[in-house]
Motif scaffolding. Structure first.
Motif, PDB file in Angstrom:
ATOM      1  N   LEU A 196     -18.996  -5.422  -4.374  1.00 56.24           N
ATOM      2  CA  LEU A 196     -18.692  -5.891  -5.849  1.00 56.24           C
ATOM      3  C   LEU A 196     -17.255  -5.816  -6.152  1.00 56.24           C
ATOM      4  CD1 LEU A 196     -21.664  -3.700  -7.555  1.00 56.24           C
ATOM      5  CD2 LEU A 196     -21.539  -6.334  -7.486  1.00 56.24           C
ATOM      6  N   ILE A 197     -16.834  -6.921  -6.631  1.00 57.59           N
ATOM      7  CA  ILE A 197     -15.246  -6.941  -6.990  1.00 57.59           C
ATOM      8  C   ILE A 197     -15.220  -7.012  -8.419  1.00 57.59           C
ATOM      9  CG2 ILE A 197     -13.239  -8.352  -6.609  1.00 57.59           C
ATOM     10  CD1 ILE A 197     -14.595  -7.426  -4.242  1.00 57.59           C
ATOM     11  N   VAL A 245     -17.676  -0.941  -4.143  1.00 55.44           N
ATOM     12  CA  VAL A 245     -17.151  -1.439  -5.263  1.00 55.44           C
ATOM     13  C   VAL A 245     -15.801  -1.280  -5.006  1.00 55.44           C
ATOM     14  CG1 VAL A 245     -17.193  -1.211  -7.845  1.00 55.44           C
ATOM     15  CG2 VAL A 245     -19.130  -0.504  -6.608  1.00 55.44           C
ATOM     16  N   ALA A 246     -14.780  -2.376  -5.239  1.00 56.29           N
ATOM     17  CA  ALA A 246     -13.610  -2.603  -4.766  1.00 56.29           C
ATOM     18  C   ALA A 246     -12.972  -3.462  -5.915  1.00 56.29           C
ATOM     19  CB  ALA A 246     -13.516  -2.962  -3.446  1.00 56.29           C
ATOM     20  N   THR A 247     -11.404  -3.253  -5.916  1.00 56.87           N
ATOM     21  CA  THR A 247     -10.579  -4.133  -6.390  1.00 56.87           C
ATOM     22  C   THR A 247      -9.899  -5.092  -5.389  1.00 56.87           C
ATOM     23  OG1 THR A 247      -8.785  -2.710  -6.228  1.00 56.87           O
ATOM     24  CG2 THR A 247      -9.673  -2.396  -8.095  1.00 56.87           C
ATOM     25  N   ASP A 248      -9.076  -6.136  -5.804  1.00 56.64           N
ATOM     26  CA  ASP A 248      -8.587  -6.990  -4.589  1.00 56.64           C
ATOM     27  C   ASP A 248      -7.706  -6.024  -3.688  1.00 56.64           C
ATOM     28  OD1 ASP A 248      -6.635  -6.177  -6.642  1.00 56.64           O
ATOM     29  OD2 ASP A 248      -6.021  -8.183  -7.128  1.00 56.64           O
ATOM     30  N   ALA A 249      -7.673  -4.787  -3.675  1.00 53.65           N
ATOM     31  CA  ALA A 249      -7.069  -4.228  -2.581  1.00 53.65           C
ATOM     32  C   ALA A 249      -7.765  -4.116  -1.454  1.00 53.65           C
ATOM     33  CB  ALA A 249      -7.167  -2.531  -2.904  1.00 53.65           C
ATOM     34  N   ILE A 250      -9.135  -4.873  -1.562  1.00 52.74           N
ATOM     35  CA  ILE A 250      -9.893  -5.322  -0.460  1.00 52.74           C
ATOM     36  C   ILE A 250      -9.507  -6.327   0.399  1.00 52.74           C
ATOM     37  CG2 ILE A 250     -11.597  -6.933  -1.409  1.00 52.74           C
ATOM     38  CD1 ILE A 250     -14.150  -5.525  -0.210  1.00 52.74           C
ATOM     39  N   ALA A 251      -8.376  -7.108  -0.332  1.00 55.87           N
ATOM     40  CA  ALA A 251      -8.186  -8.519   0.410  1.00 55.87           C
ATOM     41  C   ALA A 251      -7.362  -8.551   1.623  1.00 55.87           C
ATOM     42  CB  ALA A 251      -7.356  -9.324  -0.686  1.00 55.87           C
ATOM     43  N   MET A 252      -6.729  -7.205   1.602  1.00 55.59           N
ATOM     44  CA  MET A 252      -5.817  -7.281   2.973  1.00 55.59           C
ATOM     45  C   MET A 252      -6.205  -5.621   3.651  1.00 55.59           C
ATOM     46  SD  MET A 252      -1.735  -7.233   2.864  1.00 55.59           S
ATOM     47  CE  MET A 252      -1.903  -8.756   1.694  1.00 55.59           C
TER      48      MET A 252
END
Length: 528
Positions: A196-197, A245-252
């Motif tokens: 979940l973002i 559950v994550a922020t856009d820190a997941i993107a990289m």
């Protein structure tokens, strides 16, 4: 008059820079640039690392300390002697001819065979893009392998043209498909292996609290240290949690077995304003779903119809290409020369003058780095620092929004002025696990304070000698954060109002919200 004319000519010459001339060792080589371009989960970074491991000597430049550490461990696992250098630590293997480092720690004085520069689309970043520009222009390697998304392709071509260097483009395709879902999935119905973002720490923790009634939940957000993020990712990867559950820190930087990725919102605060997500942001985050080797496909969706409609539109929109000019940060030499010509040691003024007046050949512009200017104002209020010390300290990893880190930084600066040795001292006492979000935040900030101490110990080891003590403390605080995140529910930072606080001015009780059937219920539940 002649002296004034000479001064103006010297200043005019100083304010014109051919960036590539600042890196003579790179210019002596016949470098070849190779751009491995493709979406997330296409294998481009893996292919680049294979080239690095096959080379006699080389370096990997990472956008995150987490990625530098992961690839350092990859090389070690392949029995390749390797060193690790970040802003906080040095692990030097005297036998190594390979180095993994964060990109800001790139070494421009060592001749190598291969350099891998990861996530080159970051050259458009307002705060850190200069580090990618410097690395692309200045790394003295026979072969420079760049990895990144297609929106950086035109930018890399522009820089290669300016350098007059050969550029080979190798295109990678995603290994398995991504599919947009037609209908939203409410929180009550989310399946296992779902991410979940959302876009704030408070929203991540609120969702964690809500979902922990039915699920085992891992979390990822920017304020967590790399070590805690790795542990949370490991729990999800090993099946110890079934929802992330994550922020856009997941993107990289993290490979995760996500099958379904759901956006809970279609907006984010970007430091200036709250705005809708762009195609680049949606596509970069969405690419984390459907990890090859774990799931045949990845599924992208949302938890509401409104959000799903916007995410679908952005997902099917073309990526916006990164366009010049690209930012370049001042060198210590330029800062010193500008200081002499302007007759001032006021660092904010020098940085402002640099940003407004410096001109570069090629597709570049002088950087106006907000965080650096903000920290320089704090430093410039202090007396007793040399300009060189001011410029070094203006680049420290300081979050001025955190009272703990800001006060620690100012204390450290005072100690540097007095040439006084600083011992690491913890600011918090650890007992069991955090009970509230505020207690967890204090622990997260303590890790950042330790990172600041370690950064200073790297620059000024005689004044900040407690490197090992700080590293040990970081391990303990990270474990405390990890244990706290396993707790099913953290109390909000602000406690709920008591019955007394819940009364209206004048002493009358607030009415409770309406229930099904209409009307309001009084103290004993009777309908009024």
């Amino acid at each position: 008059m002649k002296r004034s004319h000479d001064w103006q000519e010297q200043l005019r010459a100083l304010l014109h820079c051919d960036l590539k001339s600042l890196y003579p060792l790179a210019r002596e080589k016949s470098r070849k640039l190779i751009f491995y371009v493709g979406p997330t989960n296409s294998g481009k970074t893996y292919a680049a690392m294979q080239k690095l491991m096959a080379a006699d000597c080389g370096s990997y430049l990472a956008p995150l300390r987490l990625l530098a550490l992961e690839n350092y461990e990859t090389l070690k696992a392949n029995e390749i002697p390797v060193s690790l250098i970040t802003g906080e630590e040095e692990i030097i293997d005297e036998e190594s001819a390979h180095v993994c480092s964060t990109i800001e720690m790139a070494n421009f004085q060592i001749d190598i065979d291969v350099c891998v520069i990861d996530e080159v689309q970051m050259l458009s970043d307002r705060e850190r893009g200069w580090a990618w520009v410097n690395a692309i222009v200045g790394i003295p390697a026979e072969t420079v392998i760049l990895t990144g998304s297609v929106n950086a392709l035109n930018a890399i071509r522009e820089i290669a043209k300016y350098l007059g260097e050969e550029l080979e483009v190798v295109k990678f395709r995603r290994k398995n498909p991504l599919e947009m879902m037609e209908y939203p999935i409410p929180l009550k119905e989310i399946p296992p292996h779902t991410a979940l973002i959302t876009f704030s720490r408070s929203d991540v923790l609120a969702l964690k609290n809500r979902l922990s009634r039915r699920h085992r939940v891992s979390v990822l957000y920017g304020n967590l240290s790399p070590e805690v993020r790795r542990e949370e990712a490991r729990r999800f990867r090993m099946g110890e949690s079934d929802i992330l559950v994550a922020t856009d820190a997941i993107a990289m930087g993290l490979n995760l077995p996500i099958e379904t990725l759901l956006f809970t919102t279609d907006e984010k605060f970007d430091g200036i304003s709250r705005r809708p997500l762009t195609p680049n942001e949606v596509i970069q985050i969405a690419g984390r779903a459907g990890r090859y080797g774990h799931h045949e496909s990845g599924y992208i969706g949302a938890t509401s119809r409104k959000v799903l409609d916007h995410i679908t539109e952005m997902f099917h929109s073309p990526l916006k290409s990164i366009k010049p000019p690209f930012q370049v940060k001042a060198t210590p030499s330029q800062i010193q020369q500008l200081s002499e010509h302007l007759g001032t040691k006021n660092l904010p003024k020098i940085l402002k003058f640099f940003a407004e007046n410096m001109r570069f050949d090629g597709p570049f512009v002088a950087a106006n780095i907000g965080s650096m200017i903000e920290v320089s104002r704090l430093i410039d209020a202090k007396k007793g620092l040399t300009l060189e010390e001011k410029y070094m300290l203006s680049q420290a990893p300081v979050s001025t929004r955190s009272p703990l880190i800001k006060s620690a930084f100012l204390f450290y600066v005072d100690s540097i002025i007095k040439k006084k040795v600083v011992r690491y001292k913890p600011s918090i006492k650890l007992k069991g696990t955090a009970r509230t979000e505020l207690e967890l935040l204090k622990a997260e900030d303590e890790v950042k304070k330790i990172s600041l101490y370690l950064w200073l110990s790297f620059k000024l080891p005689d004044l900040f000698p407690d490197t090992q003590k700080a590293i040990t403390a970081r391990t303990l605080v990270n474990r405390y954060c990890e244990a706290s995140l396993k707790v099913k529910k953290l109390l909000p930072a602000k406690p709920k109002p008591t019955e007394k606080e819940g009364r209206r001015p004048g002493g009358r009780r607030e009415r409770t919200p309406p229930r099904r059937g209409g009307g309001y219920r009084g103290k004993r539940g009777r309908r009024r």
